[in-house]
Every structure is written in C-alpha cells, then in structure tokens.
Design an enzyme around this catalytic site. Structure first.
Site, PDB file in Angstrom:
ATOM      1  N   CYS A 179       0.817  -1.223   0.000  1.00 47.42           N
ATOM      2  CA  CYS A 179       0.000   0.000   0.000  1.00 47.42           C
ATOM      3  C   CYS A 179       0.847   1.268   0.000  1.00 47.42           C
ATOM      4  CB  CYS A 179      -0.943  -0.009   1.185  1.00 47.42           C
ATOM      5  SG  CYS A 179      -2.115  -1.359   1.057  1.00 47.42           S
ATOM      6  N   HIS A 226      -3.660   6.930   2.281  1.00 48.35           N
ATOM      7  CA  HIS A 226      -3.962   5.623   1.708  1.00 48.35           C
ATOM      8  C   HIS A 226      -5.341   5.197   2.206  1.00 48.35           C
ATOM      9  CE1 HIS A 226      -3.918   1.541   0.550  1.00 48.35           C
ATOM     10  NE2 HIS A 226      -3.794   1.076   1.779  1.00 48.35           N
ATOM     11  N   ASN A 283      -9.901  -0.670  -0.954  1.00 52.61           N
ATOM     12  CA  ASN A 283      -8.449  -0.522  -0.905  1.00 52.61           C
ATOM     13  C   ASN A 283      -7.833  -1.096  -2.192  1.00 52.61           C
ATOM     14  OD1 ASN A 283      -5.722  -0.638  -0.397  1.00 52.61           O
ATOM     15  ND2 ASN A 283      -5.901  -1.649   1.597  1.00 52.61           N
TER      16      ASN A 283
HETATM   17  N1  ACO Z   1     -18.280  -9.309   8.189  1.00 47.01           N
HETATM   18  C1  ACO Z   1     -18.700  -9.580   9.437  1.00 47.01           C
HETATM   19  N2  ACO Z   1     -17.860  -9.846  10.447  1.00 47.01           N
HETATM   20  C2  ACO Z   1     -16.543  -9.841  10.186  1.00 47.01           C
HETATM   21  C3  ACO Z   1     -16.038  -9.573   8.895  1.00 47.01           C
HETATM   22  C4  ACO Z   1     -16.953  -9.298   7.870  1.00 47.01           C
HETATM   23  N3  ACO Z   1     -16.602  -9.021   6.596  1.00 47.01           N
HETATM   24  N4  ACO Z   1     -14.704  -9.640   8.937  1.00 47.01           N
HETATM   25  C5  ACO Z   1     -14.361  -9.935  10.193  1.00 47.01           C
HETATM   26  N5  ACO Z   1     -15.487 -10.071  10.950  1.00 47.01           N
HETATM   27  C6  ACO Z   1     -15.597 -10.392  12.378  1.00 47.01           C
HETATM   28  C7  ACO Z   1     -14.385 -11.055  12.928  1.00 47.01           C
HETATM   29  O1  ACO Z   1     -14.445 -12.441  12.704  1.00 47.01           O
HETATM   30  C8  ACO Z   1     -14.465 -10.703  14.392  1.00 47.01           C
HETATM   31  O2  ACO Z   1     -15.322 -11.598  15.025  1.00 47.01           O
HETATM   32  P1  ACO Z   1     -14.978 -12.133  16.497  1.00 47.01           P
HETATM   33  O3  ACO Z   1     -14.934 -10.904  17.356  1.00 47.01           O
HETATM   34  O4  ACO Z   1     -16.114 -13.055  16.751  1.00 47.01           O
HETATM   35  O5  ACO Z   1     -13.646 -12.798  16.368  1.00 47.01           O
HETATM   36  C9  ACO Z   1     -15.124  -9.335  14.408  1.00 47.01           C
HETATM   37  O6  ACO Z   1     -15.719  -9.173  13.102  1.00 47.01           O
HETATM   38  C10 ACO Z   1     -14.163  -8.203  14.658  1.00 47.01           C
HETATM   39  O7  ACO Z   1     -12.986  -8.437  13.901  1.00 47.01           O
HETATM   40  P2  ACO Z   1     -11.784  -7.442  13.932  1.00 47.01           P
HETATM   41  O8  ACO Z   1     -10.692  -7.951  13.043  1.00 47.01           O
HETATM   42  O9  ACO Z   1     -11.420  -7.063  15.321  1.00 47.01           O
HETATM   43  O10 ACO Z   1     -12.455  -6.166  13.266  1.00 47.01           O
HETATM   44  P3  ACO Z   1     -11.863  -4.762  13.135  1.00 47.01           P
HETATM   45  O11 ACO Z   1     -12.756  -3.789  13.752  1.00 47.01           O
HETATM   46  O12 ACO Z   1     -10.407  -4.726  13.488  1.00 47.01           O
HETATM   47  O13 ACO Z   1     -11.946  -4.552  11.554  1.00 47.01           O
HETATM   48  C11 ACO Z   1     -10.471  -4.640   9.651  1.00 47.01           C
HETATM   49  C12 ACO Z   1     -11.269  -5.434  10.675  1.00 47.01           C
HETATM   50  C13 ACO Z   1     -11.444  -3.815   8.857  1.00 47.01           C
HETATM   51  C14 ACO Z   1      -9.716  -5.594   8.747  1.00 47.01           C
HETATM   52  C15 ACO Z   1      -9.475  -3.712  10.375  1.00 47.01           C
HETATM   53  O14 ACO Z   1      -8.779  -4.450  11.351  1.00 47.01           O
HETATM   54  C16 ACO Z   1      -8.479  -3.047   9.465  1.00 47.01           C
HETATM   55  O15 ACO Z   1      -8.822  -2.177   8.702  1.00 47.01           O
HETATM   56  N6  ACO Z   1      -7.185  -3.404   9.587  1.00 47.01           N
HETATM   57  C17 ACO Z   1      -6.108  -2.718   8.877  1.00 47.01           C
HETATM   58  C18 ACO Z   1      -6.137  -2.944   7.383  1.00 47.01           C
HETATM   59  C19 ACO Z   1      -4.968  -2.247   6.763  1.00 47.01           C
HETATM   60  O16 ACO Z   1      -4.704  -1.069   6.973  1.00 47.01           O
HETATM   61  N7  ACO Z   1      -4.162  -2.968   5.986  1.00 47.01           N
HETATM   62  C20 ACO Z   1      -2.940  -2.380   5.455  1.00 47.01           C
HETATM   63  C21 ACO Z   1      -3.045  -2.021   4.064  1.00 47.01           C
HETATM   64  S1  ACO Z   1      -3.390  -3.379   3.005  1.00 47.01           S
HETATM   65  C22 ACO Z   1      -1.921  -3.775   2.132  1.00 47.01           C
HETATM   66  O17 ACO Z   1      -0.846  -3.309   2.417  1.00 47.01           O
HETATM   67  C23 ACO Z   1      -2.020  -4.816   1.030  1.00 47.01           C
END
Ligand code: ACO
Length: 333
Positions: free
Chosen positions: A116, A257, A287
């Site tokens: 990214c 980003h 993204n």
């Molecule tokens: N729909 C419903 N529930 C979901 C989904 C979905 N699509 N995806 C995950 N969940 C669930 C999980 O299983 C979890 O359930 P649990 O509590 O029973 O275990 C719950 O939702 C919460 O999961 P978290 O991972 O804690 O959710 P969070 O609020 O952190 O959001 C996300 C997840 C959106 C991925 C976030 O963590 C994020 O944005 N992370 C950073 C992403 C990023 O910046 N990546 C870098 C760039 S990408 C690159 O370089 C290629």
C-alpha cells in the site's frame, strides 16, 4: 543536467477503474457479512473488480490519458516505474509490458513492490531520478488487481479490497513554489507475518498443495495491522509537518492511503486537519493498494479541487510493514 533548484513535480495525471461495480450486497449474498458491518468497520460501500485483466491493463488507460493530457510525445518518457504487488507476471516486469503496450522506444524502467506504500515509495524514487538529472520525464503508475489474490470465501479480507490504477508524470521544474519537498519513508519486516501472501514466491513455490491450502491469497491479522497503521501513519505524517514547519491550516489536502476510514480519521485528527480537507474515496473503490493515492489525486484534480501551489500531505501504511508520508506543493496551473 543537474541544476541547483531542480525539483520534481507532478505535471499530469489520470486514473482508471474497471466498470464493474460490486456493492457490499454482493458479499452479503455469499458470505456471513453485512453491508452495515463493512460500512461501519471500514467505510467501504462498493468496489470495482476486473476479473479478466492484468494490472498492466489497468495502468495502460491511465498512462495513455496522463500522457495525452500533458500534450507530450510519449517518446519523451525516459523512465517507467510501476508500483504494484499484483504484477501481470513475476517476470517480465509490468513496466516492460506497459512500455511495450505504450510503444515507448527509448526508456528503461522497473517494478517496485511496497504494497500500500508502493506509490509513495515510487514517487520518492522517481523524484530522486528527476532531481539528479538522471531522468527528464518519469511515468509512474500505481495500481493493483487485488481480486487476483483475494480469497472470496474469506470475509475478513475479500470485502476490503478493489482493483484500480493511477498514473502520473513527474518532471523537473525550477519554480521554487512547487514540487515534492520532503519524504519520510519507513519499512519494518517485523510486520511480515501480519499481512502477506504465504506461497508463490521462492520461499514457497506454487504446488498442488499450496493451491489446495489457498496459500496464494492475502492473509491478514486485521487487528494487529490496524493498530500498527494508526500509529505508523500518524507518526510519520506529524514528523513531516513538524520538520517543514507546517500547521494544519497550511495544508490544503491530506491524501491518505484508503485502507480503513478509521485509520484515515486517526491520521487527520493527529494532524489537526478537518475532515473537509481529507481526500476520501474508499467508499467507492475500497483498498486498491498502490492505486489509492493516485486515484484520489486524479479524481480531485478532475473535479478542479486542487490548485497551483496547494500544500498536500500524502500518507500510507501497508504490508511489510511499509509506511510513509510525502509533502508536495501542486504544480499544475
Ligand atoms: N463481516 C462480518 N464480520 C466480520 C467480517 C466481515 N466481513 N470480517 C471480520 N469479521 C468479524 C471477525 O471475525 C471478528 O469476530 P470475532 O470478534 O467473533 O472474532 C469481528 O468481526 C471483529 O474483527 P476485527 O478484526 O477485530 O475487526 P476490526 O474492527 O479490526 O476490523 C479490519 C477489521 C477492517 C480488517 C481492520 O482491522 C483493518 O482495517 N485493519 C487494517 C487494514 C490495513 O490497513 N491494511 C494495510 C493495508 S493493506 C496492504 O498493504 C495490502
């Protein structure tokens, strides 16, 4: 020729996104997820996928438009850099494929993989070539066909990404008011286990087993990456502002980003920049990895919202980890 006041500036730009729109309902129908979860946790409403295209085909229309807009002969491009983690092939490089498709005769080029942060890392690289006089006109493309490496049965990753690309032309100017002024870039391989593709490289070449185990897809520990991104992106951005004596009111646009609306919000808050000065299109494209920042720049430019001399802060965080921030002043009149 190297001259004292030579600074690199963006002289043209364009973007391309596939026509096919996939709303959150597309995933709702297939997975245990909801439009509400995706929107509130990420800010994404829809994204574009191009299931039958290589990344070079996303970059090509953006590159052609950027060159045409500048009104230059494409043969004046002497360097092509493609920032991507979804190259058409491991080799030859996407830069070679693009050069051939564009029909540019006398140039060289290469791909740059920083996930990214790819666009910012490539921008800083291109800037050095221009400033040193080693290149006169760089075509820099940032984009990814993330649908090629997504597990469409994994709700925790497939809803986050999209396909798209942007292209800029970087040239020299001796106008002291414009160009790339500063870059603050970092890597930390301690993040390697939290966002990666397990197989397909030399450490674990493709095999029937890796395919059966779905090891050619994005794997992410979202929570860990989220925490690192919030701190990392805000830190480097605050440093860039401080060392260039920039106050929030000096900044016309924060160009973050587009990975998660909450990470974008945290960076803006740390800068003290109000939400109306933050470029956001994650709601429409998700993204697109190396594509998000040039996509934002190009859309905002098309809408007439960036003016000559505007101070922009570009910020990113991605797999590696890779992250950084670039300060530039807009040079197109
Ligand atoms: N729909 C419903 N529930 C979901 C989904 C979905 N699509 N995806 C995950 N969940 C669930 C999980 O299983 C979890 O359930 P649990 O509590 O029973 O275990 C719950 O939702 C919460 O999961 P978290 O991972 O804690 O959710 P969070 O609020 O952190 O959001 C996300 C997840 C959106 C991925 C976030 O963590 C994020 O944005 N992370 C950073 C992403 C990023 O910046 N990546 C870098 C760039 S990408 C690159 O370089 C290629």
């Amino acid at each position: 020729m190297k001259t004292e006041n030579r600074r690199a500036y963006i002289s043209s730009l364009a973007h391309y996104v596939p026509e096919e729109v996939y709303s959150n309902q597309f995933f709702e129908k297939r997975l245990d997820t909801s439009d509400e979860w995706i929107r509130t946790r990420t800010g994404i409403s829809e994204r574009r996928f191009a299931f039958n295209k290589g990344t070079s085909e996303l970059m090509l229309p953006a590159a052609e438009k950027a060159i045409a807009r500048r009104g230059i002969d494409k043969q004046d491009i002497d360097l092509i850099i493609c920032a991507t983690i979804t190259p058409d092939h491991v080799f030859p490089s996407t830069a070679c494929l693009l050069q051939n498709k564009l029909g540019i005769k006398h140039c060289w080029g290469f791909d740059l993989a920083a996930a990214c942060s790819g666009f910012l890392f490539a921008l800083e690289t291109a800037r050095r070539f221009i400033e040193s006089g080693a290149a006169q006109r760089v075509l820099l493309c940032g984009g990814d066909r993330m649908s090629a490496i997504l597990d469409f049965e994994d709700r925790s990753t497939c809803v986050l990404f999209g396909d798209g690309a942007g292209a800029i032309i970087l040239e020299a100017s001796d106008d002291p008011e414009i160009g790339v002024f500063d870059a603050n870039l970092r890597i930390d391989g301690a993040g390697k286990d939290f966002l990666y593709m397990p197989a397909g490289g030399s450490a674990k070449p493709p095999s029937a087993e890796t395919v059966a185990n779905k090891e050619h897809y994005v794997v992410q520990d979202g929570r860990t990456v989220f925490r690192a991104a919030v701190v990392g992106m805000a830190d480097v951005t605050a440093e860039v502002m401080e060392r260039n004596n920039l106050r929030a009111e000096d900044v016309a646009w924060l160009v973050p980003h587009q990975a998660n609306m909450r990470i974008i919000g945290a960076t803006a808050e740390r800068m003290g920049v109000s939400s109306d000065k933050v470029m956001v299109n994650i709601d429409r494209y998700g993204n697109t990895t190396a594509g998000t920042i040039p996509l934002c720049l190009s859309e905002w430019y098309d809408a007439g919202k960036i003016q000559y001399g505007d101070r922009l802060i570009l910020s990113s965080f991605g797999a590696g980890y890779t992250w950084g921030s670039v300060y530039l002043r807009w040079g197109i009149k």
